[in-house]
Design a protein around this motif. Structure first.
Motif: not given
Ligand code: PEP
Ligand code: MN
Length: 338
Positions: A125-127, A130-133, A181-187, A206-208, A236-238, A268-273, A297-299
């Motif tokens: 499960l992903r969710a 803490y959201k980087p907006r 732990l996910q490290i987002g693209a911005r970080n 670790l996201k690109r 890889e998230r685009g 691969v994250d085709p949602s943000h990609g 993938v986001e659902v």
């Protein structure tokens, strides 16, 4: 490493550099030419970094032979690393599917979405709590309360959970609640965060970065491994390109390239990609076809009401359909979807 000296470099410079190379434990090579002197260093040239040869006044150019990353490289570790997130193994024969909403919104939204993705075959499960907006006025997540909801729903359904940590101050609490732990693209290049997360004792996704080269992604992963954590999944998230028709340009070249360069699994994250719901399924299938180890993938139970990323979130029945197609593509390329 090959070091080309400037035409006016005195002979003493070559001698001094050869000695420095030897002092570092590498085999020095002296290759005098008619116009220029070329020096070589045989061995693990990464130890030469502190000599800062590229800024030496008599050095014209320096050409490394090895990759600048070491621990993540296949050069020293030829076999695939398998990362375990709870009972999900990423990087083996299985094709991993991690699904869920962009953000934890309410216990009901989380539970309903989680039940739907589990029923369709998601293995984790992903969710985000803490959201980087981009805008400070966007929904930035419920923080600790969101982590609690995610953990409870994951435990109820027997699904491991992956969630983002954005701040070194939150690493402990996120690690207490999450299986990875996910490290987002911005970080991706938040080096302080990488080091603390590397020591947290949990697998890392670790996201690109939005504008990161593959080499920079691999060097960011190197920070995590240098802290003693080899349980790292790359994502890889685009990336940002001149193309604005889609939210990002999903760089699928990166998948076979990364698989050749590193032993770490890549998803691969085709949602943000893509940023566009109707493009998610085709790009998820393409990810499986080009050798990715899984997808993120986001659902959402009701994307129209989502507090973030509704436009790229699949409806539960679209996700179920994706899973059916994914099984066929994965089988065709010798992988298995649970
Ligand atoms: C996410 O996965 O919800 C997210 C914010 O992704 P990224 O860091 O890739 O933008
Ligand atoms: Mn999102």
């Amino acid at each position: 490493m090959i070091i080309v000296l400037k035409p006016d470099a005195p002979a003493e410079t070559a001698d001094a550099l050869l000695k420095q190379i030897a002092d570092k434990g590498l085999q020095p090579l002296h290759l005098p030419g008619t116009e220029r002197v070329v020096l070589g260093a045989l061995g693990d040239e990464r130890v030469l970094a502190e000599l800062r040869l590229e800024s030496h006044p008599h050095v014209e150019s320096v050409k490394p032979i090895l990759q600048p990353y070491k621990l993540v490289s296949r050069e020293l570790h030829p076999h695939d690393t398998i990362v375990k997130i709870g009972n999900l193994a990423i990087g083996g024969r299985g094709f991993a599917v991690i699904a869920g909403p962009c953000a934890v919104e309410t216990p009901e939204q989380m539970r309903n979405t989680a039940e739907a993705v589990k029923a369709a075959g998601a293995q984790a499960l992903r969710a985000g709590a803490y959201k980087p907006r981009t805008s400070p006025y966007g929904f930035r997540g419920h923080g600790p309360e969101g982590l609690k909801i995610l953990r409870e729903v994951g435990d109820e359904l027997g699904l491991p959970v992956v969630t983002e940590v954005m701040d070194t101050a939150d690493v402990d609490i996120v690690a207490e609640h999450a299986d990875a732990l996910q490290i987002g693209a911005r970080n991706m290049q938040n080096f302080a965060l990488l080091r603390v997360v590397g020591r947290a004792g949990k697998p890392v996704l670790l996201k690109r970065g939005l504008s990161a080269k593959i080499e920079e992604l691999l060097l960011a992963a190197e920070y995590l491994l240098a802290e003693g954590n080899d349980q790292v999944v790359l994502c890889e998230r685009g990336i940002r390109t001149f193309e604005t028709a889609t939210r990002n340009t999903l760089d699928l070249n990166a998948i076979p390239y990364i698989k050749q360069k590193t032993h770490l699994p890549v998803v691969v994250d085709p949602s943000h990609g893509t940023g566009i719901r109707d493009l998610v399924t085709p790009m998820a299938l393409a990810a499986a076809a080009c050798g990715a180890d899984g997808i993120l993938v986001e659902v959402h139970e009701n994307p129209a009401a989502a507090l973030s990323d509704g436009a790229q979130s699949l409806y539960p029945d679209q996700f179920e359909d994706l899973m059916g197609q994914l099984r066929r593509v994965a089988t065709a390329v010798g992988r298995e979807v649970a």
